[in-house]
Scaffold this motif. Structure first.
Motif, mmCIF file in Angstrom:
data_model
loop_
_atom_site.group_PDB
_atom_site.id
_atom_site.type_symbol
_atom_site.label_atom_id
_atom_site.label_comp_id
_atom_site.label_asym_id
_atom_site.label_seq_id
_atom_site.Cartn_x
_atom_site.Cartn_y
_atom_site.Cartn_z
ATOM 1 N N TYR A 1 50.999 -16.082 27.813
ATOM 2 C CA TYR A 1 50.465 -16.951 26.775
ATOM 3 C C TYR A 1 50.087 -16.111 25.570
ATOM 4 O O TYR A 1 49.439 -15.080 25.704
ATOM 5 C CB TYR A 1 49.247 -17.720 27.298
ATOM 6 C CG TYR A 1 49.637 -18.740 28.347
ATOM 7 C CD1 TYR A 1 50.155 -19.973 27.970
ATOM 8 C CD2 TYR A 1 49.512 -18.438 29.702
ATOM 9 C CE1 TYR A 1 50.530 -20.902 28.923
ATOM 10 C CE2 TYR A 1 49.886 -19.367 30.670
ATOM 11 C CZ TYR A 1 50.398 -20.591 30.268
ATOM 12 O OH TYR A 1 50.779 -21.511 31.209
ATOM 13 N N THR B 1 48.781 -24.132 25.039
ATOM 14 C CA THR B 1 47.564 -24.287 25.837
ATOM 15 C C THR B 1 46.400 -23.647 25.100
ATOM 16 O O THR B 1 46.576 -23.081 24.017
ATOM 17 C CB THR B 1 47.712 -23.603 27.209
ATOM 18 O OG1 THR B 1 47.634 -22.184 27.018
ATOM 19 C CG2 THR B 1 49.040 -23.970 27.860
ATOM 20 N N THR C 1 48.445 -28.924 26.026
ATOM 21 C CA THR C 1 47.598 -29.203 27.175
ATOM 22 C C THR C 1 46.352 -28.349 27.073
ATOM 23 O O THR C 1 46.372 -27.242 26.541
ATOM 24 C CB THR C 1 48.305 -28.891 28.500
ATOM 25 O OG1 THR C 1 47.359 -29.030 29.561
ATOM 26 C CG2 THR C 1 48.867 -27.484 28.510
ATOM 27 N N ASN C 2 45.260 -28.870 27.581
ATOM 28 C CA ASN C 2 44.029 -28.092 27.594
ATOM 29 C C ASN C 2 43.963 -27.173 28.788
ATOM 30 O O ASN C 2 43.095 -26.318 28.887
ATOM 31 C CB ASN C 2 42.810 -29.017 27.612
ATOM 32 C CG ASN C 2 42.666 -29.744 26.288
ATOM 33 O OD1 ASN C 2 43.011 -29.189 25.248
ATOM 34 N ND2 ASN C 2 42.191 -30.959 26.332
ATOM 35 N N LYS C 3 44.861 -27.407 29.724
ATOM 36 C CA LYS C 3 44.827 -26.644 30.952
ATOM 37 C C LYS C 3 45.385 -25.238 30.712
ATOM 38 O O LYS C 3 46.547 -25.079 30.349
ATOM 39 C CB LYS C 3 45.679 -27.343 32.023
ATOM 40 C CG LYS C 3 45.566 -26.701 33.401
ATOM 41 C CD LYS C 3 46.608 -27.281 34.340
ATOM 42 C CE LYS C 3 46.458 -28.792 34.479
ATOM 43 N NZ LYS C 3 47.476 -29.344 35.384
ATOM 44 N N SER C 4 44.555 -24.246 30.858
ATOM 45 C CA SER C 4 45.069 -22.886 30.768
ATOM 46 C C SER C 4 45.340 -22.388 32.179
ATOM 47 O O SER C 4 44.729 -22.808 33.139
ATOM 48 C CB SER C 4 44.067 -21.971 30.073
ATOM 49 O OG SER C 4 42.851 -21.966 30.780
#
Length: 386
Positions: free
Chosen positions: A364, A275, A351-354
């Motif tokens: 993370y 991410t 994914t760009n979703k953090s």
DNA sequence: AATTCGGGGTC
DNA sequence: GACCCAGAATT
């Protein structure tokens, strides 16, 4: 203490001084550096240690530096080398050496044996190699060499067998050189006399290393399956004329070996979730296998033997089964640990979703921080292959 | 005395 | 694939 048969000693030492491998830790007499090498070499081949030793010393060059380092850094420097208890014991011992001995490693048997990570072998190795004391040692190499030299038919692994091997080793180890002789030329490690000739009366550290070197390079183990393609290189052995097993034509039969335990197959699915905040990583429990180390979320297929955690809990973004199906397949890995053979299937999902860390023990980790993290060997391999 | 603990070099 | 490696600590 009887001195070793002179001819045997001369033949082995001469060979060692001429043909030994040029290993980095043989170029130092810093007790800390020697100690580190001996710990890293426990159940680990020279080739595997080479890079680790230099890197570790570069990061933590003194006992004091090691003692004041975080355990996480120490284990991270050990990542991939295995047997991580060695790293924790080394760290704990360094703290005690600073607290109790002012940062100077002691040379006495009792003092060393009381430190964590110092078993019989390491005590003998540090005393003889780092301090020049007359101390014997027995490792896998020495056990094999002595078993052949004296045709010892010992039950493998038995306590009585080990007592015999240690007694033989102690009967052979030479007396310590005088302090003046040792200080004369620190770099030469007891190797040369004042005329530059190779010394014939080398000290215990040289003797012990010569025995191990012979076992590592000439007096090789016999492979049970193919006795013809492997085993000792007696044709080039410097001490074959002293070897009872050689005289009896039994070098392939000795030492006796016990049959290995069969290994267990394990299949893993490993998900690399990347991410904006970094890779999703799991911190393993504080106890047990690979304690406190970090790895990619892992699921064991068809069983829960090594990795009991479901990785469904690893992410807040829907089920991992879904991510697994969406992820792009990566290089698969074969990973052998102790008596398990692991086949790891790896998939990568970006994914760009953090999001928040999905649960305890997960976090993370930015790519640039991965290297300073104590990764499991398998996760380090996966990271390197991404 | 038997297990456990990693991983890899090498044939 | 199969060993086995510069072992120590725990059970």
């Amino acid at each position: 203490m009887t001195s070793p048969p002179t001819a045997l000693r001369l033949d082995l030492i001469r060979w060692y001084l001429k043909d030994r491998r040029d290993l980095a830790w043989r170029r130092t007499r810093d007790p800390y550096a020697v100690w580190l090498s001996e710990v890293m070499l426990q159940q680990t081949r020279v080739e595997a240690v080479l890079g680790y030793w230099a890197r570790f010393l570069d990061a933590l060059p003194t006992v004091e530096a090691l003692a004041s380092a975080s355990e996480e850094q120490v284990v991270a420097l050990w990542s991939g080398l295995g047997y991580y208890r060695r790293a924790r014991s080394l760290h704990a011992a360094a703290k005690r050496v600073v607290d109790e001995y002012g940062g100077t490693l002691p040379s006495g048997v009792a003092s060393l044996a009381a430190l964590p990570g110092f078993g019989p072998y390491t005590v003998g190795a540090v005393r003889s190699i780092a301090f020049g004391e007359s101390a014997a040692l027995v490792d896998g190499n020495v056990a094999r060499v002595l078993s052949r030299l004296f045709a010892l038919e010992l039950e493998p692994g038995a306590g009585a067998s080990n007592r015999v091997l240690w007694a033989v080793a102690e009967s052979l180890v030479p007396a310590a050189l005088s302090k003046a002789a040792r200080l004369k030329d620190p770099r030469s490690l007891e190797c040369r006399d004042p005329q530059g000739q190779m010394a014939t009366d080398s000290g215990p550290g040289t003797w012990n290393q010569a025995l191990m070197e012979l076992g590592a390079t000439i007096c090789a183990p016999t492979r049970a399956a193919k006795k013809s393609t492997r085993g000792p290189l007696c044709d080039t052995c410097p001490v074959s004329r002293h070897c009872l097993a050689y005289a009896a034509g039994r070098t392939h039969e000795l030492p006796l070996v016990k049959k290995p335990v069969p290994s267990i197959e394990v299949a893993l699915e490993i998900l690399v979730i990347e991410t904006e905040a970094g890779f999703l990583m799991r911190r393993r429990p504080d106890s047990g296998r690979l304690a406190s180390m970090w790895e990619f979320p892992t699921r064991e297929v068809d069983s829960t033997f090594l990795w009991p955690d479901e990785f469904d809990r690893a992410t807040a973004t829907g089920s991992v089964s879904e991510l697994w199906s969406l992820g792009s397949p990566q290089k698969n890995h074969l990973h052998a640990i102790t008596c398990h053979r692991i086949r790891a299937s790896v998939r990568h999902f970006g994914t760009n979703k953090s999001s928040h860390p999905p649960s305890t023990n997960y976090d993370y980790v930015p790519r640039e921080r991965m290297e300073s993290l104590p990764l499991t060997g398998l996760s380090a391999k996966i990271m390197a292959a991404l």
